[in-house]
Design a protein around this motif. Structure first.
Motif, PDB file in Angstrom:
ATOM      1  N   GLN A 111       0.843  -1.199   0.000  1.00 59.75           N
ATOM      2  CA  GLN A 111       0.000   0.000   0.000  1.00 59.75           C
ATOM      3  C   GLN A 111       0.877   1.248   0.000  1.00 59.75           C
ATOM      4  O   GLN A 111       0.582   2.229  -0.671  1.00 59.75           O
ATOM      5  CB  GLN A 111      -0.927   0.000   1.209  1.00 59.75           C
ATOM      6  CG  GLN A 111      -1.909   1.154   1.217  1.00 59.75           C
ATOM      7  CD  GLN A 111      -2.967   1.009   2.298  1.00 59.75           C
ATOM      8  OE1 GLN A 111      -3.174  -0.074   2.842  1.00 59.75           O
ATOM      9  NE2 GLN A 111      -3.639   2.082   2.618  1.00 59.75           N
ATOM     10  N   ASP A 112       1.970   1.202   0.759  1.00 59.69           N
ATOM     11  CA  ASP A 112       2.973   2.262   0.716  1.00 59.69           C
ATOM     12  C   ASP A 112       3.862   1.982  -0.494  1.00 59.69           C
ATOM     13  O   ASP A 112       4.390   0.877  -0.641  1.00 59.69           O
ATOM     14  CB  ASP A 112       3.808   2.229   1.999  1.00 59.69           C
ATOM     15  CG  ASP A 112       4.830   3.335   2.068  1.00 59.69           C
ATOM     16  OD1 ASP A 112       5.086   3.958   1.030  1.00 59.69           O
ATOM     17  OD2 ASP A 112       5.402   3.551   3.151  1.00 59.69           O
ATOM     18  N   ASP A 113       4.054   2.966  -1.375  1.00 60.98           N
ATOM     19  CA  ASP A 113       4.784   2.712  -2.619  1.00 60.98           C
ATOM     20  C   ASP A 113       6.259   2.372  -2.411  1.00 60.98           C
ATOM     21  O   ASP A 113       6.925   1.866  -3.308  1.00 60.98           O
ATOM     22  CB  ASP A 113       4.660   3.912  -3.562  1.00 60.98           C
ATOM     23  CG  ASP A 113       5.038   5.224  -2.884  1.00 60.98           C
ATOM     24  OD1 ASP A 113       6.204   5.393  -2.505  1.00 60.98           O
ATOM     25  OD2 ASP A 113       4.149   6.089  -2.741  1.00 60.98           O
ATOM     26  N   ASN A 114       6.823   2.684  -1.221  1.00 57.56           N
ATOM     27  CA  ASN A 114       8.213   2.352  -0.899  1.00 57.56           C
ATOM     28  C   ASN A 114       9.228   2.954  -1.873  1.00 57.56           C
ATOM     29  O   ASN A 114      10.264   2.354  -2.156  1.00 57.56           O
ATOM     30  CB  ASN A 114       8.402   0.827  -0.851  1.00 57.56           C
ATOM     31  CG  ASN A 114       7.880   0.229   0.439  1.00 57.56           C
ATOM     32  OD1 ASN A 114       7.709   0.937   1.427  1.00 57.56           O
ATOM     33  ND2 ASN A 114       7.613  -1.059   0.438  1.00 57.56           N
ATOM     34  N   LEU A 115       8.938   4.140  -2.378  1.00 54.28           N
ATOM     35  CA  LEU A 115       9.909   4.834  -3.221  1.00 54.28           C
ATOM     36  C   LEU A 115      10.863   5.637  -2.340  1.00 54.28           C
ATOM     37  O   LEU A 115      10.470   6.174  -1.297  1.00 54.28           O
ATOM     38  CB  LEU A 115       9.201   5.786  -4.194  1.00 54.28           C
ATOM     39  CG  LEU A 115       8.213   5.162  -5.185  1.00 54.28           C
ATOM     40  CD1 LEU A 115       7.600   6.243  -6.061  1.00 54.28           C
ATOM     41  CD2 LEU A 115       8.867   4.087  -6.031  1.00 54.28           C
ATOM     42  N   PHE A 116      12.112   5.731  -2.759  1.00 57.42           N
ATOM     43  CA  PHE A 116      13.080   6.543  -2.024  1.00 57.42           C
ATOM     44  C   PHE A 116      12.867   8.007  -2.394  1.00 57.42           C
ATOM     45  O   PHE A 116      12.978   8.381  -3.567  1.00 57.42           O
ATOM     46  CB  PHE A 116      14.509   6.108  -2.361  1.00 57.42           C
ATOM     47  CG  PHE A 116      14.873   4.767  -1.802  1.00 57.42           C
ATOM     48  CD1 PHE A 116      15.327   4.648  -0.494  1.00 57.42           C
ATOM     49  CD2 PHE A 116      14.738   3.622  -2.569  1.00 57.42           C
ATOM     50  CE1 PHE A 116      15.658   3.417   0.032  1.00 57.42           C
ATOM     51  CE2 PHE A 116      15.060   2.382  -2.058  1.00 57.42           C
ATOM     52  CZ  PHE A 116      15.522   2.271  -0.745  1.00 57.42           C
ATOM     53  N   PRO A 117      12.566   8.867  -1.419  1.00 51.39           N
ATOM     54  CA  PRO A 117      12.177  10.247  -1.726  1.00 51.39           C
ATOM     55  C   PRO A 117      13.277  11.083  -2.385  1.00 51.39           C
ATOM     56  O   PRO A 117      12.985  12.036  -3.087  1.00 51.39           O
ATOM     57  CB  PRO A 117      11.788  10.826  -0.357  1.00 51.39           C
ATOM     58  CG  PRO A 117      12.478   9.955   0.637  1.00 51.39           C
ATOM     59  CD  PRO A 117      12.531   8.595   0.024  1.00 51.39           C
ATOM     60  N   HIS A 118      14.551  10.717  -2.164  1.00 58.24           N
ATOM     61  CA  HIS A 118      15.656  11.512  -2.702  1.00 58.24           C
ATOM     62  C   HIS A 118      16.103  11.044  -4.081  1.00 58.24           C
ATOM     63  O   HIS A 118      16.989  11.657  -4.685  1.00 58.24           O
ATOM     64  CB  HIS A 118      16.845  11.456  -1.740  1.00 58.24           C
ATOM     65  CG  HIS A 118      17.424  10.084  -1.562  1.00 58.24           C
ATOM     66  ND1 HIS A 118      16.742   9.085  -0.898  1.00 58.24           N
ATOM     67  CD2 HIS A 118      18.596   9.533  -1.988  1.00 58.24           C
ATOM     68  CE1 HIS A 118      17.479   7.985  -0.896  1.00 58.24           C
ATOM     69  NE2 HIS A 118      18.589   8.235  -1.557  1.00 58.24           N
ATOM     70  N   LEU A 119      15.499   9.966  -4.596  1.00 61.81           N
ATOM     71  CA  LEU A 119      15.866   9.444  -5.905  1.00 61.81           C
ATOM     72  C   LEU A 119      14.792   9.774  -6.935  1.00 61.81           C
ATOM     73  O   LEU A 119      13.603   9.813  -6.620  1.00 61.81           O
ATOM     74  CB  LEU A 119      16.054   7.921  -5.848  1.00 61.81           C
ATOM     75  CG  LEU A 119      17.170   7.384  -4.954  1.00 61.81           C
ATOM     76  CD1 LEU A 119      17.209   5.873  -5.037  1.00 61.81           C
ATOM     77  CD2 LEU A 119      18.525   7.978  -5.358  1.00 61.81           C
ATOM     78  N   SER A 120      15.212   9.978  -8.160  1.00 58.90           N
ATOM     79  CA  SER A 120      14.257  10.240  -9.241  1.00 58.90           C
ATOM     80  C   SER A 120      13.426   8.996  -9.510  1.00 58.90           C
ATOM     81  O   SER A 120      13.753   7.891  -9.061  1.00 58.90           O
ATOM     82  CB  SER A 120      15.004  10.628 -10.522  1.00 58.90           C
ATOM     83  OG  SER A 120      15.740   9.507 -11.012  1.00 58.90           O
ATOM     84  N   VAL A 121      12.347   9.192 -10.261  1.00 58.06           N
ATOM     85  CA  VAL A 121      11.518   8.055 -10.652  1.00 58.06           C
ATOM     86  C   VAL A 121      12.362   7.016 -11.391  1.00 58.06           C
ATOM     87  O   VAL A 121      12.271   5.810 -11.123  1.00 58.06           O
ATOM     88  CB  VAL A 121      10.353   8.530 -11.542  1.00 58.06           C
ATOM     89  CG1 VAL A 121       9.638   7.344 -12.180  1.00 58.06           C
ATOM     90  CG2 VAL A 121       9.374   9.359 -10.734  1.00 58.06           C
ATOM     91  N   PHE A 122      13.201   7.480 -12.315  1.00 57.55           N
ATOM     92  CA  PHE A 122      14.050   6.556 -13.078  1.00 57.55           C
ATOM     93  C   PHE A 122      14.915   5.720 -12.138  1.00 57.55           C
ATOM     94  O   PHE A 122      14.992   4.493 -12.268  1.00 57.55           O
ATOM     95  CB  PHE A 122      14.937   7.329 -14.053  1.00 57.55           C
ATOM     96  CG  PHE A 122      15.806   6.434 -14.907  1.00 57.55           C
ATOM     97  CD1 PHE A 122      15.372   6.017 -16.157  1.00 57.55           C
ATOM     98  CD2 PHE A 122      17.048   6.015 -14.449  1.00 57.55           C
ATOM     99  CE1 PHE A 122      16.158   5.177 -16.932  1.00 57.55           C
ATOM    100  CE2 PHE A 122      17.848   5.186 -15.220  1.00 57.55           C
ATOM    101  CZ  PHE A 122      17.401   4.765 -16.465  1.00 57.55           C
ATOM    102  N   LYS A 123      15.590   6.380 -11.184  1.00 59.29           N
ATOM    103  CA  LYS A 123      16.498   5.660 -10.289  1.00 59.29           C
ATOM    104  C   LYS A 123      15.735   4.723  -9.358  1.00 59.29           C
ATOM    105  O   LYS A 123      16.219   3.636  -9.036  1.00 59.29           O
ATOM    106  CB  LYS A 123      17.340   6.643  -9.488  1.00 59.29           C
ATOM    107  CG  LYS A 123      18.372   7.373 -10.352  1.00 59.29           C
ATOM    108  CD  LYS A 123      19.198   8.366  -9.545  1.00 59.29           C
ATOM    109  CE  LYS A 123      20.228   9.047 -10.427  1.00 59.29           C
ATOM    110  NZ  LYS A 123      21.015  10.065  -9.672  1.00 59.29           N
ATOM    111  N   ASN A 124      14.536   5.137  -8.925  1.00 60.23           N
ATOM    112  CA  ASN A 124      13.723   4.245  -8.092  1.00 60.23           C
ATOM    113  C   ASN A 124      13.350   2.981  -8.854  1.00 60.23           C
ATOM    114  O   ASN A 124      13.443   1.868  -8.327  1.00 60.23           O
ATOM    115  CB  ASN A 124      12.454   4.967  -7.627  1.00 60.23           C
ATOM    116  CG  ASN A 124      12.603   5.632  -6.283  1.00 60.23           C
ATOM    117  OD1 ASN A 124      12.675   4.958  -5.253  1.00 60.23           O
ATOM    118  ND2 ASN A 124      12.673   6.950  -6.280  1.00 60.23           N
TER     119      ASN A 124
END
Length: 256
Positions: free
Chosen positions: A83-96
């Motif tokens: 449910q939480d997308d678990n993306l790293f906030p300091h990384l771009s979409v590409f890097k995530n």
């Protein structure tokens, strides 16, 4: 000769001080199985069990015929979206998204092209350099899905990844999932999805498993499990009996 199940749980059991979850389940390759049931019934626990986040007290677990009962999460051939997308906030979409292919190294040219195709497939073409905070909730989940797809694992676990989205956006995300799923053929993508929204299962899942009090109480085709012929416990959960009672109690309209 029948195909080897994509996922098998054989009396797979987890004990907690106040409750136990035990599951017997077989999921075919390429199948989309929805897990429904009351809150606290054990749906997310079952997902954590398959992913390896919770060790089994007893029983066995196989993925594509491989015994992974004692395998750590990183060694299991699956991807998972929470449910939480678990993306790293300091990384771009590409890097995530690239973390799905190359978590400890720089991406190759072919991998970069695959990431760009993956982002385009989920509707994020042109947004590769944005940070997660610059995306909507639905777009962040699209990025999480792209990362999971690019790993090309044969089993995808979904633990209510669209639960916080509104009905229209949730339907849109499920359509994206269905569309990208068609790109998997060898091996086919098998999906096990936890949802509190039976209508999500009705539009996409091949089968539905109903979990209650730590046990899978019933499994069957979606149309059967969510319709008037559903088992009694499922009917209660869906409120079908309540609806029927209200219809019976409604006074007939007087004829003019």
């Amino acid at each position: 000769m029948s195909a080897v199940p994509a996922l098998e749980l054989i009396e797979a059991t987890i004990h907690r001080p106040s409750w136990t979850v035990t599951a017997d389940l077989s999921v075919a390759p390429g199948e989309w199985l929805a897990l429904i049931g009351p809150s606290g019934a054990g749906k997310s626990t079952l997902i954590d069990m398959v992913a390896g986040f919770l060790p089994l007290a007893s029983g066995a677990l196989r993925i594509a015929g491989q015994d992974v009962t004692n395998a750590p999460p990183a060694e299991r051939p699956l991807s998972i979206v929470f449910q939480d997308d678990n993306l790293f906030p300091h990384l771009s979409v590409f890097k995530n998204v690239a973390l799905g292919l190359a978590p400890n190294r720089r991406v190759t040219r072919s991998e970069r092209e695959a990431i760009e195709r993956g982002l385009a497939a989920v509707g994020l073409g042109g947004k590769a350099e944005r940070l997660p905070r610059e995306l909507s909730g639905g777009e962040r989940q699209r990025a999480a899905l792209a990362r999971a797809f690019l790993r090309r694992r044969p089993l995808l676990l979904l633990d209510e990844p669209f639960a916080s989205l509104g009905p229209a956006l949730r339907r849109e995300m499920l359509s994206v999932l269905s569309e990208v799923r068609r790109g998997f053929s060898d091996p086919p993508l098998t999906i096990v999805m936890v949802t509190h929204h039976p209508e999500d299962a009705a539009g996409h899942a091949d089968r539905v498993a109903f979990i209650e009090a730590g046990r899978i109480g019933a499994v069957g085709p979606t149309s059967q499990m969510l319709g008037e012929t559903a088992p009694e416990a499922v009917r209660r959960y869906l409120g079908l009996d309540d609806r029927q009672d209200r219809d019976l109690e409604r006074p007939e309209r007087e004829s003019s």
